[in-house]
Enzyme design. Structure first.
Site, PDB file in Angstrom:
ATOM      1  CG  ASP A 123      -1.968  -0.989   1.242  1.00  0.00           C
ATOM      2  OD1 ASP A 123      -2.498  -1.426  -0.027  1.00  0.00           O
ATOM      3  OD2 ASP A 123      -2.524  -1.416   2.024  1.00  0.00           O
ATOM      4  CG  ASP A 141      -6.671  -1.675  -1.550  1.00  0.00           C
ATOM      5  OD1 ASP A 141      -6.891  -2.778  -1.829  1.00  0.00           O
ATOM      6  OD2 ASP A 141      -5.862  -1.081  -0.981  1.00  0.00           O
TER       7      ASP A 141
END
Length: 164
Positions: A123, A141
């Site tokens: 991330d 995401d």
């Protein structure tokens, strides 16, 4: 076979490939250019921050001991298979629904790849306001969230058409 790709939602699978490719490309850039936990301020409310997520959304089960890697990978593969089947069932006149499904597939495969290869999801996108931080996320995401929003839009659009 060609009819399968022109007459069903599979005609939008190129979006899944783009989402997956963009996700993996940006993650590679982050790994190669930003040190782990390094934060680069882009705007007063947005950072690029290299972090690893061993859990699922919002780091759910991130400290579960390792079994969650396989659990979330299996779920991603099963959900992707189901969504691909749903995608095949969409008709040529549908656009929003197959686009939504394709984005979800691309995002799910991007994060599943990370889990299977690395054991965690990379991330790097962080949005914040003063001391409040949204959990770090990535392109996969974002594709999944955009796909979910489009599913809701399609649901309301179809309801309006059925009511008319």
């Amino acid at each position: 076979m060609l009819n399968l790709f022109t007459q069903t939602g599979w005609r939008f699978l190129w979006l899944a490939v783009i989402a997956l490719g963009l996700d993996q490309y940006t993650k590679t850039l982050v790994v190669n250019k930003i040190e782990l936990y390094q934060a680069i301020q882009v705007t007063p409310f947005f950072n690029l921050t290299h972090v690893y997520n061993y859990g699922a959304a919002f780091s759910f089960l991130h400290d579960a001991g390792g079994w969650q890697r396989w659990f979330f990978s299996i779920i991603a593969i099963l959900v992707t298979s189901l969504v691909l089947w749903w995608l095949k069932q969409t008709t040529k006149n549908q656009v929003i629904l197959p686009v939504a499904f394709s984005l979800i597939v691309g995002g799910a495969l991007g994060n599943a790849y990370d889990r299977l290869v690395h054991g965690y999801v990379i991330d790097f996108l962080v949005v914040y306001y003063q001391d409040w931080y949204w959990p770090a996320f990535n392109i996969a995401d974002s594709a999944i969230c955009l796909g979910a929003v489009l599913l809701i839009v399609d649901m309301f659009k179809n309801k309006e058409e059925q009511d008319a």
